[in-house]
Enzyme design. Structure first.
Site, PDB file in Angstrom:
ATOM      1  N   HIS A 169       0.884  -1.186   0.000  1.00 38.40           N
ATOM      2  CA  HIS A 169       0.000   0.000   0.000  1.00 38.40           C
ATOM      3  C   HIS A 169       0.921   1.236   0.000  1.00 38.40           C
ATOM      4  O   HIS A 169       1.777   1.377  -0.879  1.00 38.40           O
ATOM      5  CB  HIS A 169      -0.916  -0.111   1.231  1.00 38.40           C
ATOM      6  CG  HIS A 169      -2.098   0.805   1.266  1.00 38.40           C
ATOM      7  ND1 HIS A 169      -2.445   1.665   0.259  1.00 38.40           N
ATOM      8  CD2 HIS A 169      -3.044   1.000   2.241  1.00 38.40           C
ATOM      9  CE1 HIS A 169      -3.547   2.337   0.595  1.00 38.40           C
ATOM     10  NE2 HIS A 169      -3.925   1.952   1.802  1.00 38.40           N
ATOM     11  N   HIS A 172      -2.088  -2.545  -9.589  1.00 35.73           N
ATOM     12  CA  HIS A 172      -3.109  -1.973  -8.705  1.00 35.73           C
ATOM     13  C   HIS A 172      -4.328  -2.875  -8.720  1.00 35.73           C
ATOM     14  O   HIS A 172      -4.666  -3.434  -9.760  1.00 35.73           O
ATOM     15  CB  HIS A 172      -3.504  -0.562  -9.188  1.00 35.73           C
ATOM     16  CG  HIS A 172      -4.222   0.212  -8.137  1.00 35.73           C
ATOM     17  ND1 HIS A 172      -5.566   0.101  -7.920  1.00 35.73           N
ATOM     18  CD2 HIS A 172      -3.755   1.100  -7.226  1.00 35.73           C
ATOM     19  CE1 HIS A 172      -5.902   0.891  -6.914  1.00 35.73           C
ATOM     20  NE2 HIS A 172      -4.830   1.508  -6.468  1.00 35.73           N
ATOM     21  N   ASP A 197       2.678   5.595  -6.782  1.00 36.66           N
ATOM     22  CA  ASP A 197       3.929   5.579  -6.026  1.00 36.66           C
ATOM     23  C   ASP A 197       5.171   5.484  -6.902  1.00 36.66           C
ATOM     24  O   ASP A 197       6.289   5.605  -6.409  1.00 36.66           O
ATOM     25  CB  ASP A 197       3.923   4.391  -5.049  1.00 36.66           C
ATOM     26  CG  ASP A 197       2.905   4.585  -3.941  1.00 36.66           C
ATOM     27  OD1 ASP A 197       2.759   5.725  -3.483  1.00 36.66           O
ATOM     28  OD2 ASP A 197       2.256   3.601  -3.541  1.00 36.66           O
TER      29      ASP A 197
HETATM   30  N1  CMC Z   1       5.305  -7.011 -10.135  1.00 35.60           N
HETATM   31  C1  CMC Z   1       5.191  -8.244 -10.691  1.00 35.60           C
HETATM   32  N2  CMC Z   1       4.040  -8.908 -10.770  1.00 35.60           N
HETATM   33  C2  CMC Z   1       2.938  -8.339 -10.281  1.00 35.60           C
HETATM   34  C3  CMC Z   1       2.974  -7.055  -9.689  1.00 35.60           C
HETATM   35  C4  CMC Z   1       4.218  -6.396  -9.635  1.00 35.60           C
HETATM   36  N3  CMC Z   1       4.296  -5.177  -9.076  1.00 35.60           N
HETATM   37  N4  CMC Z   1       1.736  -6.725  -9.270  1.00 35.60           N
HETATM   38  C5  CMC Z   1       0.941  -7.750  -9.593  1.00 35.60           C
HETATM   39  N5  CMC Z   1       1.657  -8.730 -10.198  1.00 35.60           N
HETATM   40  C6  CMC Z   1       1.152 -10.012 -10.752  1.00 35.60           C
HETATM   41  C7  CMC Z   1       0.741 -10.958  -9.645  1.00 35.60           C
HETATM   42  O1  CMC Z   1       1.825 -11.759  -9.245  1.00 35.60           O
HETATM   43  C8  CMC Z   1      -0.362 -11.726 -10.328  1.00 35.60           C
HETATM   44  O2  CMC Z   1       0.245 -12.651 -11.205  1.00 35.60           O
HETATM   45  P1  CMC Z   1      -0.445 -14.114 -11.481  1.00 35.60           P
HETATM   46  O3  CMC Z   1      -1.806 -13.811 -12.069  1.00 35.60           O
HETATM   47  O4  CMC Z   1       0.476 -14.779 -12.425  1.00 35.60           O
HETATM   48  O5  CMC Z   1      -0.527 -14.783 -10.139  1.00 35.60           O
HETATM   49  C9  CMC Z   1      -1.066 -10.712 -11.192  1.00 35.60           C
HETATM   50  O6  CMC Z   1      -0.052  -9.704 -11.461  1.00 35.60           O
HETATM   51  C10 CMC Z   1      -2.268 -10.061 -10.552  1.00 35.60           C
HETATM   52  O7  CMC Z   1      -1.860  -9.383  -9.366  1.00 35.60           O
HETATM   53  P2  CMC Z   1      -2.479  -9.591  -7.923  1.00 35.60           P
HETATM   54  O8  CMC Z   1      -1.383  -9.888  -6.947  1.00 35.60           O
HETATM   55  O9  CMC Z   1      -3.628 -10.521  -7.994  1.00 35.60           O
HETATM   56  O10 CMC Z   1      -3.011  -8.117  -7.660  1.00 35.60           O
HETATM   57  P3  CMC Z   1      -3.635  -7.551  -6.319  1.00 35.60           P
HETATM   58  O11 CMC Z   1      -4.775  -6.722  -6.758  1.00 35.60           O
HETATM   59  O12 CMC Z   1      -3.899  -8.625  -5.336  1.00 35.60           O
HETATM   60  O13 CMC Z   1      -2.454  -6.631  -5.739  1.00 35.60           O
HETATM   61  C11 CMC Z   1      -0.944  -4.792  -5.560  1.00 35.60           C
HETATM   62  C12 CMC Z   1      -2.306  -5.294  -6.086  1.00 35.60           C
HETATM   63  C13 CMC Z   1      -0.894  -3.279  -5.705  1.00 35.60           C
HETATM   64  C14 CMC Z   1      -0.808  -5.157  -4.059  1.00 35.60           C
HETATM   65  C15 CMC Z   1       0.198  -5.472  -6.357  1.00 35.60           C
HETATM   66  O14 CMC Z   1       0.066  -5.099  -7.712  1.00 35.60           O
HETATM   67  C16 CMC Z   1       1.574  -5.092  -5.825  1.00 35.60           C
HETATM   68  O15 CMC Z   1       2.060  -5.702  -4.874  1.00 35.60           O
HETATM   69  N6  CMC Z   1       2.246  -4.055  -6.436  1.00 35.60           N
HETATM   70  C17 CMC Z   1       3.525  -3.570  -5.952  1.00 35.60           C
HETATM   71  C18 CMC Z   1       3.311  -2.702  -4.725  1.00 35.60           C
HETATM   72  C19 CMC Z   1       2.742  -1.331  -5.056  1.00 35.60           C
HETATM   73  O16 CMC Z   1       3.215  -0.639  -5.934  1.00 35.60           O
HETATM   74  N7  CMC Z   1       1.730  -0.902  -4.261  1.00 35.60           N
HETATM   75  C20 CMC Z   1       1.123   0.425  -4.392  1.00 35.60           C
HETATM   76  C21 CMC Z   1      -0.276   0.373  -4.872  1.00 35.60           C
HETATM   77  S1  CMC Z   1      -0.928   1.978  -5.395  1.00 35.60           S
HETATM   78  C22 CMC Z   1      -0.850   3.037  -4.038  1.00 35.60           C
HETATM   79  C23 CMC Z   1      -1.461   2.524  -2.800  1.00 35.60           C
HETATM   80  O17 CMC Z   1      -2.494   1.862  -2.804  1.00 35.60           O
HETATM   81  O18 CMC Z   1      -0.928   2.816  -1.747  1.00 35.60           O
END
Ligand code: CMC
Length: 391
Positions: free
Chosen positions: A228, A271, A329
């Site tokens: 987050h 996201h 971010d």
């Molecule tokens: N790098 C590599 N792979 C990724 C990433 C990433 N940053 N984000 C998602 N994926 C992959 C994930 O592994 C999954 O792959 P698969 O379908 O093969 O299992 C697929 O994309 C779908 O992602 P998810 O994990 O189901 O997505 P989620 O909605 O559960 O998580 C998230 C969203 C923001 C937590 C995640 O994208 C993440 O950890 N991003 C990096 C951290 C980040 O930048 N966070 C800030 C978010 S915006 C500001 C805020 O909210 O504070």
């Protein structure tokens, strides 16, 4: 009984009605009270946006003057709060300090606080918006061992924050207007984002009738994690680790992010709601270019790495298929660093800016009538068994 919708991670559950912020994740649209974030970022300022989020309409000139004046009058914190800071280790992470001191504010505003009274809710909201920059800057001053700076109410919201961060009692400090403008824009881009993890935490905590300062402290804790708000700090750590912008080096990190056996992820990418460009990231990238140019920072090595990384990722099948784009971010840290903000303060700044969103949601919930939030579970433990008499 027993027939629940199972939705871990709340991917398909709406827990409330809200009229504050609208997101269309597929189209990459973000509206606050109907106004597009791009237009607000260009034409508004953080204090005006705070008014909009809280009250639903843009203020008239007179309403704006009154509101900004009231926020200005509440910037000081009780002198006893200083003792609270002094109990922390010097090197405590400023987010740890912030969680504590904001929760601690409940001790100063608790006994007579009647949250069913709209006027008292309003004053609590003003106090929080006004005091967050003071509390945030105090975290930094404590870390570096400099005296705490009192707020200056003749300055704008962003100018005052920079004054408390970088000023000291021994010499006068001129706030750089380019930095103040950039800071204000960063505040606007973080002000609200509907039912994210921290806002939902504030609502859930508030649904028990808890003190609003304690609710915001819960929100700050939820924001801290790298998935987050902690992502802005993690992005800079990642850019440091990547180190240089050569094609093969960046490709190596992209490959790591794609490798399911490697915990490395592209921080600042992806996201839950946006399956398209995060509109805040677009404004942030433009702001980043503008600020670095205006500050005369040519060829920032981390900006070069970030741009190359974005470009390579956006052309990669893995990121295309999963609709992963840069989020808010991704570029914010580069701007904050250019302003001179230490990395450990990045998430504190996010928390400061998001406070208005949190408190607006809390107020909306209390005003509209609510029930205690109480998720259910699918039980996977033992069935009933008897305590062994031999034990
Ligand atoms: N790098 C590599 N792979 C990724 C990433 C990433 N940053 N984000 C998602 N994926 C992959 C994930 O592994 C999954 O792959 P698969 O379908 O093969 O299992 C697929 O994309 C779908 O992602 P998810 O994990 O189901 O997505 P989620 O909605 O559960 O998580 C998230 C969203 C923001 C937590 C995640 O994208 C993440 O950890 N991003 C990096 C951290 C980040 O930048 N966070 C800030 C978010 S915006 C500001 C805020 O909210 O504070």
């Amino acid at each position: 009984e027993g027939l629940f919708t199972y939705d871990p991670g709340f991917v398909a559950t709406a827990a409330c009605e809200s009229g504050i912020t609208y997101i269309d994740g597929a189209a990459g649209v973000l509206l606050h009270r109907g106004y597009p974030i791009e237009q607000l970022a260009d034409n508004s300022n953080y204090v005006e946006l705070s008014y909009l989020l809280m009250f639903g309409e843009l203020p008239t000139a007179e309403q704006y003057r009154d509101f900004a004046g009231t926020v200005g009058r509440h910037t000081m914190v009780h002198e006893q709060i200083v003792n609270f800071y002094k109990g922390f280790r010097r090197d405590a992470h400023p987010m740890a300090i912030l969680c504590g001191v904001v929760g601690g504010l409940a001790a100063f505003y608790h006994d007579n606080l009647d949250i069913t009274d709209a006027e008292q809710r309003h004053v609590s909201a003003i106090r929080l918006i006004a005091k967050m920059p003071t509390l945030a800057a105090m975290c930094h001053k404590y870390n570096i061992g400099q005296p705490f700076m009192y707020p200056r109410n003749d300055l704008s919201y962003a100018e005052n924050f920079l004054h408390m961060m970088f000023g000291n009692p021994c010499e006068s400090y001129e706030v750089n207007p380019i930095m103040a403008k950039a800071m204000d824009r960063i505040f606007m881009l973080h002000a609200d984002h509907e039912q994210n993890a921290s806002t939902s935490t504030v609502r859930l905590t508030g649904s028990t009738g808890a003190n609003p300062f304690a609710c915001i402290s819960a929100g700050i804790a939820a924001l801290w994690g790298p998935a987050h708000g902690g992502a802005n700090e993690a992005v800079l750590a990642m850019l440091d680790e990547i180190g240089d912008d050569s094609e093969e080096n960046i490709q190596r990190f992209i490959d790591k992010a794609k490798d399911k056996n490697d915990p490395f992820k592209l921080m600042g990418f992806g996201h839950r709601v946006y399956r398209n460009f995060d509109p805040r990231a677009k404004v942030m990238k433009e702001t980043c270019d503008e600020v670095l140019r205006e500050l005369g920072i040519a060829d920032d090595p981390q900006l070069k790495i970030a741009k190359r990384l974005e470009q390579i990722a956006l052309e990669d099948e893995y990121f295309i298929e999963r609709k992963l784009y840069p989020n808010v971010d991704f570029y914010s840290g580069i701007i904050l660093k250019a302003i001179g903000i230490p990395t450990n303060m990045f998430t504190v700044i996010f928390a400061m800016a998001r406070t208005v969103g949190w408190i607006s949601h809390w107020n909306e919930m209390i005003s509209n009538g609510y029930r205690i939030g109480r998720p259910r579970q699918l039980y996977t433990g033992h069935t009933k068994r008897d305590y062994p008499s031999s034990h």
